[in-house]
Design a protein around this motif. Sequence first.
Motif, PDB file in Angstrom:
ATOM      1  N   THR A   1     -57.468 -70.710  23.053  1.00 19.24           N
ATOM      2  CA  THR A   1     -57.615 -69.877  24.248  1.00 19.24           C
ATOM      3  C   THR A   1     -56.232 -69.510  24.797  1.00 19.24           C
ATOM      4  O   THR A   1     -55.205 -69.983  24.281  1.00 19.24           O
ATOM      5  CB  THR A   1     -58.436 -70.634  25.325  1.00 19.24           C
ATOM      6  OG1 THR A   1     -58.562 -69.808  26.482  1.00 19.24           O
ATOM      7  CG2 THR A   1     -57.805 -71.958  25.716  1.00 19.24           C
TER       8      THR A   1
ATOM      9  N   GLN B   1     -62.137 -76.942  32.360  1.00 19.00           N
ATOM     10  CA  GLN B   1     -61.564 -75.876  31.528  1.00 19.00           C
ATOM     11  C   GLN B   1     -61.663 -76.233  30.044  1.00 19.00           C
ATOM     12  O   GLN B   1     -61.526 -77.403  29.686  1.00 19.00           O
ATOM     13  CB  GLN B   1     -60.085 -75.664  31.889  1.00 19.00           C
ATOM     14  CG  GLN B   1     -59.872 -75.187  33.311  1.00 19.00           C
ATOM     15  CD  GLN B   1     -58.404 -74.929  33.613  1.00 19.00           C
ATOM     16  OE1 GLN B   1     -57.532 -75.163  32.773  1.00 19.00           O
ATOM     17  NE2 GLN B   1     -58.131 -74.458  34.811  1.00 19.00           N
TER      18      GLN B   1
ATOM     19  N   LYS C   1     -50.303 -61.980  28.575  1.00 22.86           N
ATOM     20  CA  LYS C   1     -49.467 -60.892  28.050  1.00 22.86           C
ATOM     21  C   LYS C   1     -50.008 -60.505  26.680  1.00 22.86           C
ATOM     22  O   LYS C   1     -50.288 -61.373  25.857  1.00 22.86           O
ATOM     23  CB  LYS C   1     -48.021 -61.362  27.889  1.00 22.86           C
ATOM     24  CG  LYS C   1     -47.420 -61.946  29.151  1.00 22.86           C
ATOM     25  CD  LYS C   1     -46.714 -60.893  29.933  1.00 22.86           C
ATOM     26  CE  LYS C   1     -45.996 -61.467  31.130  1.00 22.86           C
ATOM     27  NZ  LYS C   1     -45.619 -60.462  32.110  1.00 22.86           N
TER      28      LYS C   1
ATOM     29  N   ALA D   1     -45.845 -69.828  36.787  1.00 17.50           N
ATOM     30  CA  ALA D   1     -46.991 -70.676  36.457  1.00 17.50           C
ATOM     31  C   ALA D   1     -47.288 -71.640  37.594  1.00 17.50           C
ATOM     32  O   ALA D   1     -46.377 -72.064  38.325  1.00 17.50           O
ATOM     33  CB  ALA D   1     -46.697 -71.464  35.178  1.00 17.50           C
TER      34      ALA D   1
ATOM     35  N   MET E   1     -43.856 -66.432  34.263  1.00 20.91           N
ATOM     36  CA  MET E   1     -45.230 -66.238  34.752  1.00 20.91           C
ATOM     37  C   MET E   1     -45.435 -66.739  36.178  1.00 20.91           C
ATOM     38  O   MET E   1     -46.502 -66.619  36.728  1.00 20.91           O
ATOM     39  CB  MET E   1     -46.232 -66.994  33.844  1.00 20.91           C
ATOM     40  CG  MET E   1     -46.237 -66.593  32.384  1.00 20.91           C
ATOM     41  SD  MET E   1     -46.576 -64.840  32.144  1.00 20.91           S
ATOM     42  CE  MET E   1     -48.089 -64.619  33.051  1.00 20.91           C
TER      43      MET E   1
ATOM     44  N   ASP F   1     -43.726 -78.064  30.130  1.00 21.49           N
ATOM     45  CA  ASP F   1     -43.906 -78.293  31.569  1.00 21.49           C
ATOM     46  C   ASP F   1     -44.377 -79.725  31.829  1.00 21.49           C
ATOM     47  O   ASP F   1     -43.953 -80.365  32.791  1.00 21.49           O
ATOM     48  CB  ASP F   1     -44.955 -77.323  32.132  1.00 21.49           C
ATOM     49  CG  ASP F   1     -44.543 -75.864  31.971  1.00 21.49           C
ATOM     50  OD1 ASP F   1     -43.368 -75.610  31.671  1.00 21.49           O
ATOM     51  OD2 ASP F   1     -45.405 -74.991  32.142  1.00 21.49           O
TER      52      ASP F   1
END
Length: 318
Positions: free
Chosen positions: A218, A212, A299, A136, A134, A103
């Motif tokens: 993660t 974040q 997911k 996103a 998703m 992306d």
Amino acid sequence: MSAFLDRLPPVRGKILADELIAPFTWFRVGGAADALLLPKDEDDLAAFLAALDPIIPVTVLGAASNVIVRDGGIAGVVVRLGPAFGKVATDGLRVTAGAAALDSRVSVAAANAGIAGMEFFSGVPGTIGGALRMNAGCYGRETKDVLVEARALTRNGERVRLSNADFHFSYRHTEAPEGLIFVEAVFEGTPDEPAAILERIEALKARRETTQPIREKTGGSTFANPDPPGTPNQRSSWKLVDEAGMRGARRGGAQVSELHCNFLLNTGEATAADIEGLGEDVRAAVKARSGVELRWEIKRIGRPAVDATVEGYLAKDA
Ligand SMILES: Cc1cc2nc3c(=O)[nH]c(=O)nc-3n(C[C@H](O)[C@H](O)[C@H](O)COP(=O)(O)OP(=O)(O)OC[C@H]3O[C@@H](n4cnc5c(N)ncnc54)[C@H](O)[C@@H]3O)c2cc1C
């Protein structure tokens, strides 16, 4: 497992038996795929799918930044799209991107061509295929805002085209049929100066660095916010998790991030069962505190490890 490979049609790319998936997932957990397929190109993938026994499950993964792969691995064939699926080209205000393109690459290609509106992609560490699945997005923009159309292969290898409307996009969700493998997408933006767009991308990246845990193992936001963007008094998952006292909570090697408590972390030696179990602990705590049933955004795919099943548990005690 080579007997399983014998059941698979030939490809021009590569098929690997019992291949560990964990090393290329963000969480770095999970068992092996029965078979990992790295197709050479779209024709190779289409021919493979057309000839594959319909009872064999197929799972596609992008950058694996939004998945927990369970410890028992993934049944059937896992598909990873390689460089042939990663091309990015611009034309006027449109960007055509292969599903394996990151992306962030798409946002920078758009910026360099003076196409605004795709800056948000620079904050999502996935591929275009994952973004389509998703919906996103971040900071108020989502894939649905810029998508014109996408191309995909069905489980039988047929080529299909989906318009934006065909996706029935909602917050971090689409109604595009499960089982499609996206291969390419066309996006459209608005004109602006490349320098101004690149500046916005840098600002967005800097903001994420401080809010974040993006350098940790993660999966990003674990739970979708209960209310879609724009809802008055919108509730945030992170706030609900915090109010339930779960910031920093642990299970085995998994931890709720102290920095952003809608992120789960593998602190080093976590299993997928630790991470998924901690997620369920969080859901239970939030339900008890506020009555909200958080929906997993991440997911969870594959089989639990044998000793995580009742049979395995009993066998261990025997
Ligand atoms: C640090 C961090 C920050 C994040 N921040 C954000 C954020 O701000 N906004 C946001 O929306 N997400 C965020 N995420 C989550 C994640 O990056 C996105 O959901 C991303 O779109 C997933 O893309 P992926 O390629 O990694 O997909 P994967 O995780 O590999 O797969 C996710 C789903 O997409 C499907 N899929 C993948 N490729 C294809 C394909 N070619 N065809 C069909 N289905 C496919 C998979 O089968 C799976 O169901 C973050 C994740 C991390 C680790």
